[in-house]
Enzyme design. Sequence first.
Site: not given
Length: 423
Positions: A43, A161, A170, A211, A248, A293, A323, A348, A376, A399
Amino acid sequence: MSAKIKNIVAREILDSRGNPTVEVKIELTGKITAIAAVPSGASTGGAEAFELRDGDLKRYGGKGVLKAVKNINEIIAKALKGKDAARQQEIDNLMIKLDGTENKTNLGANAILGVSLACARAAAKSLRMPLYKYIADTFHFPPSTFHLPVPMFNIFNGGKHADTNLDLQEIMIIPQAEIPFKEKVRCGAEIFHELKNVLTQHNLDTDIGNEGGYAPDIKSTIFAFDLVLEAIKRAGYIIGKNVFLGIDAGANSFYNEKENHYALKADGVSLTSERLVSLYIEWIGKYNLISIEDPLNEKDWAEWRKAFIRLKTAKGDTMVITDDLTVTNTKLLEKAIKEAVGNAIIIKPNQIGTLSETIKTVKMAKKAGWKIIVSHRSGETCDSFIADLAVGVGADFIKAGSLSRGERLAKYNRLMEIEEEIK
């Protein structure tokens, strides 16, 4: 005494999704060597630095990175040979100039970042200094006692994910900040394992996503929250006291641009931005949600502004995290600060392409009073660089995924090691 770069060699390795990525080995004078590996996201924000792939469909479906490897071995290595490894800013600037594009499309951000991170690790080794201390000293972070970031454990994977109908990317559990890091890890692990029991008793799959979090198909988003709360209780913790929740949303992935609506397939609903934010506010009150997020798609700055006002009004200490909107980029962060769309940022390194640029973004966010969350990617390696980065820059949170899969645990294990060092 400076440690000069003697040799740089890159190779193609596989990340945690089985896709090719770049690994870089740097050798300094004095027989000092260091290795760094580059992660990759599923993503991704539209303005992220360019990840160079080969496009050769006969190899890895076009995802090979031999071009990036070649750029390191034949171009970057020659340009950096003999340079002082400890002059991080100079080395990063040289690679940026060598590339000559805004988003590193010539050499590839994956090529440049691998060298940048390996260089920092090699320089730290040459100075016999832990990497986190080297980062803090090199980039002049205010002298203070090092502290460990609070982990945000992604125990329910969705969106891009995982192969599940959960639209949220998430659902995270966030242990209380006051306890030692190793106790935060224990808290997360105990809840993670209890969640497996809860899922089993509800006849749900216990497969894991990219993840390391569970990824069953569910009947509704609220049901996913309820399952996590049940696991927290069974593990002996109290929601809102020992542990909190965060999400997220990854709203880009369920935004329908044509209809200007957000489609939550698990719930069978299609919502306007306003109604989606109302739903977030309900979750804040009901599930002790302390962070959200990417609540909306990255293109709608006006709606982000309105959402931030509403979410802060609902609960003043809620973190509204950018993000995809900011992608570790100072130009976008500057706009985000000016337009007041959030109060926390995901960091990131591979979104921007060098360690120096990453640090510049961190400093800008800190100056504005924003919280820092070092993160990550979904395609990870066992390189634990971001653990040292989080400590070195004094990040508030980290994270690194769930409490399973070696590439996730490498970061948490490194942080527990650092905790022992700085006691």
